[in-house]
Design a protein around this motif. Structure first.
Motif, PDB file in Angstrom:
ATOM      1  N   THR A  96      27.635  81.266   3.024  1.00  0.00           N
ATOM      2  CA  THR A  96      28.698  81.265   2.031  1.00  0.00           C
ATOM      3  C   THR A  96      30.076  81.344   2.699  1.00  0.00           C
ATOM      4  O   THR A  96      30.274  82.147   3.615  1.00  0.00           O
ATOM      5  CB  THR A  96      28.504  82.462   1.076  1.00  0.00           C
ATOM      6  N   HIS A  97      30.976  80.509   2.217  1.00  0.00           N
ATOM      7  CA  HIS A  97      32.399  80.417   2.614  1.00  0.00           C
ATOM      8  C   HIS A  97      32.648  79.522   3.850  1.00  0.00           C
ATOM      9  O   HIS A  97      33.112  78.403   3.695  1.00  0.00           O
ATOM     10  CB  HIS A  97      33.057  81.795   2.776  1.00  0.00           C
ATOM     11  N   CYS A  98      32.416  80.053   5.070  1.00  0.00           N
ATOM     12  CA  CYS A  98      32.620  79.267   6.317  1.00  0.00           C
ATOM     13  C   CYS A  98      34.001  78.638   6.411  1.00  0.00           C
ATOM     14  O   CYS A  98      34.194  77.661   7.143  1.00  0.00           O
ATOM     15  CB  CYS A  98      31.571  78.152   6.445  1.00  0.00           C
ATOM     16  N   ALA A 135      23.870  84.117   3.691  1.00  0.00           N
ATOM     17  CA  ALA A 135      24.754  85.088   4.355  1.00  0.00           C
ATOM     18  C   ALA A 135      26.211  84.672   4.163  1.00  0.00           C
ATOM     19  O   ALA A 135      26.533  83.490   4.265  1.00  0.00           O
ATOM     20  CB  ALA A 135      24.452  85.154   5.847  1.00  0.00           C
ATOM     21  N   HIS A 136      27.092  85.655   3.883  1.00  0.00           N
ATOM     22  CA  HIS A 136      28.527  85.380   3.937  1.00  0.00           C
ATOM     23  C   HIS A 136      28.865  85.149   5.406  1.00  0.00           C
ATOM     24  O   HIS A 136      28.400  85.898   6.273  1.00  0.00           O
ATOM     25  CB  HIS A 136      29.347  86.575   3.449  1.00  0.00           C
ATOM     26  N   PHE A 137      29.681  84.158   5.710  1.00  0.00           N
ATOM     27  CA  PHE A 137      29.966  83.856   7.120  1.00  0.00           C
ATOM     28  C   PHE A 137      31.359  83.270   7.286  1.00  0.00           C
ATOM     29  O   PHE A 137      31.719  82.301   6.611  1.00  0.00           O
ATOM     30  CB  PHE A 137      28.899  82.881   7.650  1.00  0.00           C
ATOM     31  N   THR A 150      24.791  78.554  -6.828  1.00  0.00           N
ATOM     32  CA  THR A 150      23.970  79.178  -5.775  1.00  0.00           C
ATOM     33  C   THR A 150      24.430  80.578  -5.362  1.00  0.00           C
ATOM     34  O   THR A 150      23.702  81.264  -4.650  1.00  0.00           O
ATOM     35  CB  THR A 150      23.934  78.305  -4.489  1.00  0.00           C
ATOM     36  N   HIS A 151      25.639  81.006  -5.802  1.00  0.00           N
ATOM     37  CA  HIS A 151      26.157  82.275  -5.279  1.00  0.00           C
ATOM     38  C   HIS A 151      27.031  83.008  -6.297  1.00  0.00           C
ATOM     39  O   HIS A 151      28.136  82.574  -6.611  1.00  0.00           O
ATOM     40  CB  HIS A 151      26.966  81.995  -3.993  1.00  0.00           C
ATOM     41  N   VAL A 152      26.498  84.123  -6.818  1.00  0.00           N
ATOM     42  CA  VAL A 152      27.267  84.936  -7.772  1.00  0.00           C
ATOM     43  C   VAL A 152      26.896  86.413  -7.581  1.00  0.00           C
ATOM     44  O   VAL A 152      25.755  86.733  -7.217  1.00  0.00           O
ATOM     45  CB  VAL A 152      26.999  84.444  -9.229  1.00  0.00           C
ATOM     46  N   HIS A 153      27.881  87.314  -7.776  1.00  0.00           N
ATOM     47  CA  HIS A 153      27.606  88.761  -7.717  1.00  0.00           C
ATOM     48  C   HIS A 153      27.729  89.316  -9.131  1.00  0.00           C
ATOM     49  O   HIS A 153      28.831  89.673  -9.557  1.00  0.00           O
ATOM     50  CB  HIS A 153      28.639  89.485  -6.833  1.00  0.00           C
ATOM     51  N   LEU A 154      26.628  89.411  -9.858  1.00  0.00           N
ATOM     52  CA  LEU A 154      26.698  89.917 -11.246  1.00  0.00           C
ATOM     53  C   LEU A 154      27.134  91.371 -11.313  1.00  0.00           C
ATOM     54  O   LEU A 154      27.752  91.798 -12.289  1.00  0.00           O
ATOM     55  CB  LEU A 154      25.339  89.767 -11.932  1.00  0.00           C
ATOM     56  N   THR A 173      30.449  79.882  -7.869  1.00  0.00           N
ATOM     57  CA  THR A 173      31.563  80.631  -8.455  1.00  0.00           C
ATOM     58  C   THR A 173      31.895  81.913  -7.691  1.00  0.00           C
ATOM     59  O   THR A 173      32.985  82.452  -7.863  1.00  0.00           O
ATOM     60  CB  THR A 173      31.249  81.052  -9.900  1.00  0.00           C
ATOM     61  N   ASP A 174      30.925  82.443  -6.869  1.00  0.00           N
ATOM     62  CA  ASP A 174      31.053  83.800  -6.355  1.00  0.00           C
ATOM     63  C   ASP A 174      31.064  84.739  -7.578  1.00  0.00           C
ATOM     64  O   ASP A 174      30.799  84.295  -8.700  1.00  0.00           O
ATOM     65  CB  ASP A 174      32.318  83.954  -5.494  1.00  0.00           C
ATOM     66  N   GLY A 175      31.390  86.013  -7.405  1.00  0.00           N
ATOM     67  CA  GLY A 175      31.347  86.934  -8.546  1.00  0.00           C
ATOM     68  C   GLY A 175      32.707  87.119  -9.194  1.00  0.00           C
ATOM     69  O   GLY A 175      33.711  86.596  -8.699  1.00  0.00           O
TER      70      GLY A 175
HETATM   71 FE    FE Z   1      30.087  86.414  -2.320  1.00  0.00          FE
END
Ligand code: FE
Ligand code: MCF
Length: 404
Positions: free
Chosen positions: A258-260, A207-209, A61-65, A306-308
């Motif tokens: 994302t994160h929390c 949102a990153h949070f 659900t969350h990656v920065h290509l 995975t995040d980026g």
């Molecule tokens: Fe991220």
């Protein structure tokens, strides 16, 4: 119509043994191979190697290509030194990240069974690659900008990127979406506008949070290392919002936070009450020294992502799951393995509002097939064996089409 058989099939009701799935672009029927061949005599049958396990395609659900060219530029270990190196190297990293680099990473995700991913896009640079990749892409246009003076300009640029992703959506598997960067980096006025826009268009919202201790200190007390950062780069020593005001901005629209990692129980309970969800990035949190998210206490849906490569060493989903098994070392391992598989299939699909993620009649025919090294001795340990022994999937189908 095609029929695919496997020794084990991962379903919402557990693993089925010696069954098969009849499918077009969606799943039509699940039964034994014999029954399905009789029912659909014209269908092509696909047999997998012995000891195969068929899963729904995985969802990252969350990656920065756009940060895919990073290897050693960004400093790992602790959040603020990392952020400093993002500022220092961002331009060259994004510049070095051409389509070939991003295509290679989409392929790495495909090889690990990822049939859908959520791409957080700061500049829109990955749009062409995401348009052409076989995967389904939730294209999260990122909104960032805390300075009121530039907010309108940044918001207009963001609207242009949304438009560009909308234009691609008609001819590809792109789903336009919105990502708010974070509470410390987005001005509340444009935050509110973008939440309204997401709601009006039914865009997935993320949102990153509360990723780091520094973020919490800054938002709560206007103190700590982020204060030095804002004084140095933005000539300000007051945050644009606080934790509550930021959370409340999403009250009316379920959001993927994302994160929390640094959220407390009251905040997590509030997110749960409002129907929100969490993207948990185990390796990213570890590499940036942000702490461990206590997933054993979470009372809201979560995905594993995975995040980026800005905060990771690969975009391989099995690498991520193995890291999660080790990071959460107090959770019984079999139970955790099952929970992790659920978090990247049915739970992730529900979070993003997608019709994939389950081997169930009517769902999209996205399959990740893995091969175990030998016949498993005990079926109740299949989830763990699948995670431990897989580096790459044996085959992958998206919308019923073989892509690997
Ligand atoms: Fe991220
Ligand atoms: O998720 C990780 C860590 N937390 C925040 N941001 C990013 C991550 N990986 C890349 N980013 C990007 C983010 O999208 O870095 C920039 C943003 O464009 C940070 S600028 C404060």
């Amino acid at each position: 119509m095609k029929i695919i058989s496997a020794d084990f099939i991962y379903t919402p009701n557990g693993f089925l043994e010696n069954k098969a799935v009849a499918f077009t672009d969606t799943i039509r029927y699940i039964d034994t191979l014999e029954v399905l061949q009789k029912k659909y005599p014209e269908a092509k049958t696909i047999k997998n190697k012995p000891n195969s396990v068929l899963f729904p395609g995985f969802i990252n659900t969350h990656v920065h290509l756009e940060f895919s060219s990073n290897r050693t530029s960004l400093k790992y270990g602790s959040f603020m030194p990392w952020l400093d190196t993002v500022i220092e190297h961002r331009e060259e990293l994004v510049g070095a990240c051409d389509n070939d680099v991003m295509r290679t990473e989409c392929e790495a995700m495909l090889s690990s069974g990822i049939s859908t991913f959520g791409a957080i896009s700061s500049f829109g640079n990955e749009l062409e690659v995401c348009e052409k990749t076989p995967q389904r892409v939730v294209f999260y246009n990122e909104l960032i900008g805390s300075n009121a003076q530039y907010a309108d300009m940044l918001y207009n640029d963001f609207l242009e990127r949304i438009k560009a992703s909308e234009a691609c959506a008609k001819e590809s598997k792109i789903i336009p979406a919105i990502a708010i960067h974070s509470p410390y980096s987005v001005h509340p006025v444009i935050l509110q506008k973008s939440v309204t826009l997401a709601k009006q268009n039914n865009y997935p919202l993320s949102a990153h949070f509360l990723e780091s201790q520094a973020e919490r200190q800054w938002l709560e007390n206007a103190e700590g290392d982020l204060k030095l950062f804002f004084e140095k780069y933005f000539k300000t020593s007051t945050p644009v919002t606080n934790i509550q005001e930021f959370m409340y901005a999403f009250d009316t629209y379920p959001t993927h936070f994302t994160h929390c990692v640094q959220a407390n129980q009251v905040e997590l309970d509030y997110l749960a009450q409002m129907g929100h969800s969490v993207a948990h990035c185990p390796r990213s949190n570890r590499y940036l020294g942000c702490g461990r998210l206590a997933i054993e206490n979470l009372n809201l849906p979560y995905s594993i992502a995975t995040d980026g490569l800005s905060s990771n060493d690969s975009l391989n989903m099995f690498d991520e799951l193995r890291a999660a098994l080790l990071l959460h070392n107090d959770i019984p391992i079999q139970e955790l393995a099952s929970r992790l598989l659920k978090s990247i299939t049915s739970d992730a699909a529900d979070i993003l509002g997608l019709h994939c993620g389950r081997i169930e009649v009517g769902k999209l025919a996205d399959f990740a097939i893995i091969t175990l090294p030998e016949a498993p001795k005990r079926v109740d340990e299949l989830a763990l064996w699948s995670i431990l022994y897989t580096k790459k999937v044996s085959s992958l189908y998206i919308n019923g089409v073989k892509e690997r």
